[in-house]
Write an enzyme that holds these catalytic residues in place. Structure first.
Site, PDB file in Angstrom:
ATOM      1  N   ASN A  67      40.505  27.495  22.190  1.00 56.83           N
ATOM      2  CA  ASN A  67      39.996  27.104  23.503  1.00 56.83           C
ATOM      3  C   ASN A  67      41.214  26.747  24.356  1.00 56.83           C
ATOM      4  OD1 ASN A  67      39.137  25.647  25.716  1.00 56.83           O
ATOM      5  ND2 ASN A  67      37.475  24.627  24.630  1.00 56.83           N
ATOM      6  N   TYR A 158      31.538  36.489  44.348  1.00 57.51           N
ATOM      7  CA  TYR A 158      32.641  36.307  43.388  1.00 57.51           C
ATOM      8  C   TYR A 158      33.355  34.971  43.657  1.00 57.51           C
ATOM      9  CZ  TYR A 158      35.977  37.951  39.870  1.00 57.51           C
ATOM     10  OH  TYR A 158      36.739  38.097  38.726  1.00 57.51           O
ATOM     11  N   LYS A 165      41.475  34.879  40.461  1.00 57.27           N
ATOM     12  CA  LYS A 165      42.112  36.178  40.182  1.00 57.27           C
ATOM     13  C   LYS A 165      43.330  36.386  41.078  1.00 57.27           C
ATOM     14  CE  LYS A 165      39.487  37.837  36.854  1.00 57.27           C
ATOM     15  NZ  LYS A 165      39.966  37.769  35.453  1.00 57.27           N
TER      16      LYS A 165
HETATM   17  O1  0WE Z   1      35.506  38.315  36.415  1.00 57.76           O
HETATM   18  C1  0WE Z   1      34.359  38.633  36.206  1.00 57.76           C
HETATM   19  C2  0WE Z   1      33.411  37.687  35.483  1.00 57.76           C
HETATM   20  C3  0WE Z   1      33.716  36.283  35.844  1.00 57.76           C
HETATM   21  C4  0WE Z   1      32.751  35.230  35.387  1.00 57.76           C
HETATM   22  C5  0WE Z   1      31.396  35.435  35.165  1.00 57.76           C
HETATM   23  C6  0WE Z   1      30.598  34.372  34.794  1.00 57.76           C
HETATM   24  C7  0WE Z   1      29.112  34.505  34.610  1.00 57.76           C
HETATM   25  C8  0WE Z   1      28.525  33.425  33.719  1.00 57.76           C
HETATM   26  C9  0WE Z   1      33.260  33.963  35.232  1.00 57.76           C
HETATM   27  N1  0WE Z   1      32.495  32.914  34.867  1.00 57.76           N
HETATM   28  C10 0WE Z   1      31.193  33.106  34.657  1.00 57.76           C
HETATM   29  N2  0WE Z   1      30.444  32.005  34.325  1.00 57.76           N
HETATM   30  C11 0WE Z   1      29.152  32.092  33.939  1.00 57.76           C
HETATM   31  O2  0WE Z   1      28.490  31.055  33.708  1.00 57.76           O
HETATM   32  N3  0WE Z   1      33.925  39.849  36.665  1.00 57.76           N
HETATM   33  C12 0WE Z   1      34.830  40.727  37.358  1.00 57.76           C
HETATM   34  C13 0WE Z   1      32.524  40.293  36.537  1.00 57.76           C
HETATM   35  C14 0WE Z   1      31.833  39.875  37.788  1.00 57.76           C
HETATM   36  O3  0WE Z   1      31.466  38.589  37.977  1.00 57.76           O
HETATM   37  C15 0WE Z   1      30.926  38.505  39.236  1.00 57.76           C
HETATM   38  C16 0WE Z   1      30.962  39.751  39.849  1.00 57.76           C
HETATM   39  C17 0WE Z   1      31.568  40.642  38.922  1.00 57.76           C
HETATM   40  C18 0WE Z   1      31.841  42.078  39.140  1.00 57.76           C
HETATM   41  C19 0WE Z   1      30.425  37.394  39.903  1.00 57.76           C
HETATM   42  C20 0WE Z   1      29.915  37.548  41.187  1.00 57.76           C
HETATM   43  C21 0WE Z   1      29.957  38.777  41.806  1.00 57.76           C
HETATM   44  C22 0WE Z   1      30.476  39.895  41.143  1.00 57.76           C
END
Ligand code: 0WE
Length: 261
Positions: A67, A158, A165
């Site tokens: 972690n 996002y 990022k």
């Molecule tokens: O970087 C990502 C995922 C990031 C992520 C997703 C979650 C969902 C569940 C980080 N933390 C969490 N926490 C949670 O509890 N992506 C590029 C995939 C992604 O995530 C999005 C996207 C896309 C594409 C979130 C909102 C809009 C688009």
């Protein structure tokens, strides 16, 4: 030839068989790398079992809980790597987290804690793992992380992950600059949207995927294997002149200015 034999690779961020990290681990293994895997430990040990069963076919030399919010676990991970391998060649960072309620609604509503959590796990962890790996990257090496277009352009919902990022991509450049003289290369892959555990928890991911299928030059989304192949390339001597870069593996989506044809 893409050859990772004799290379020792630590892969973080495998949660299940849809994880991009799993696609990367498989392609590194196929190219001949010796694989170590870290997983996020949970109280009931379910993750250890699940990820352990998944990665078994890769015969990982190391399978360690890590972690990244726990300093002691990071130290223990690299102590184990030092004991087992002595050194390391490849570090793959595929970690991100934001609170679910910070991935929808108004960005201006992001809490101090939510901002801090997202940046800590999704961005700072790269620098922290590189700091821990540095003494073991004695023969040069390659570090690869995963990013997303939302760190460069506004993608609906996002939100705080976009800021994370953005920090991650700038971390890639500062780390690449610092470590270049040690022949350690640091790069990122900006992957297009893929159905994974993380993305499926997000409302509207299917609509985003359909949008990419309509707009992207290749008229489809990318696969974990395609991201894995790019990672394997970046980790190999074929990419010996590439550092500090973010490579888009997104069916070409990023180049489009208008959602036309
Ligand atoms: O970087 C990502 C995922 C990031 C992520 C997703 C979650 C969902 C569940 C980080 N933390 C969490 N926490 C949670 O509890 N992506 C590029 C995939 C992604 O995530 C999005 C996207 C896309 C594409 C979130 C909102 C809009 C688009």
């Amino acid at each position: 030839m893409l050859d990772l034999t004799q290379k020792k690779a630590l892969v973080t961020g495998i949660a299940n068989n849809r994880s991009i990290a799993w696609g990367i681990a498989q392609q590194l293994h196929t190219a001949g790398a010796d694989i170590g895997v870290t997983y996020l430990p949970d109280a009931k040990g379910r993750f250890a079992k699940k990820v352990g069963d998944l990665v078994e076919p890769l015969n990982p030399s190391l399978f360690l809980p890590c972690n990244v919010q726990d300093e002691a676990q990071i130290d223990e991970t690299f102590a184990q790597i030092k004991e087992k391998w002595g050194e390391i060649d490849i570090l793959v960072h595929c970690l991100a987290f934001a609170n679910k309620d910070d991935l929808s609604g108004d960005f201006s509503n992001t809490s101090r804690d939510g901002f801090s959590t997202a940046l800590d796990i999704s961005a700072y962890s790269l620098t922290r793992l590189v700091k821990a790996a540095k003494p073991l990257l004695t023969d040069g090496g390659s570090v690869v992380t995963l990013s997303y277009l939302g760190g460069v352009k506004v993608i609906p919902n996002y939100n705080v992950m976009g800021i994370a990022k953005s920090a991650l991509e700038m971390s890639v450049r500062y780390l690449a600059s610092e470590l270049g003289s040690s022949n350690i290369r640091v790069n990122g892959i900006s992957a297009g949207p893929i159905r994974t555990l993380a993305s499926s928890a997000v409302g509207g991911i299917l609509d985003m995927i359909h949008h990419v299928e309509a707009v992207a030059p290749l008229k489809r989304t990318v696969t974990q294997t395609e991201v894995g192949n790019t990672a394997a390339f970046l980790c190999s001597d074929l990419a010996s002149g590439i550092t500090g870069q973010i490579i888009y593996v997104d069916s070409g989506y990023e180049i489009m200015g208008m959602s036309g044809n």
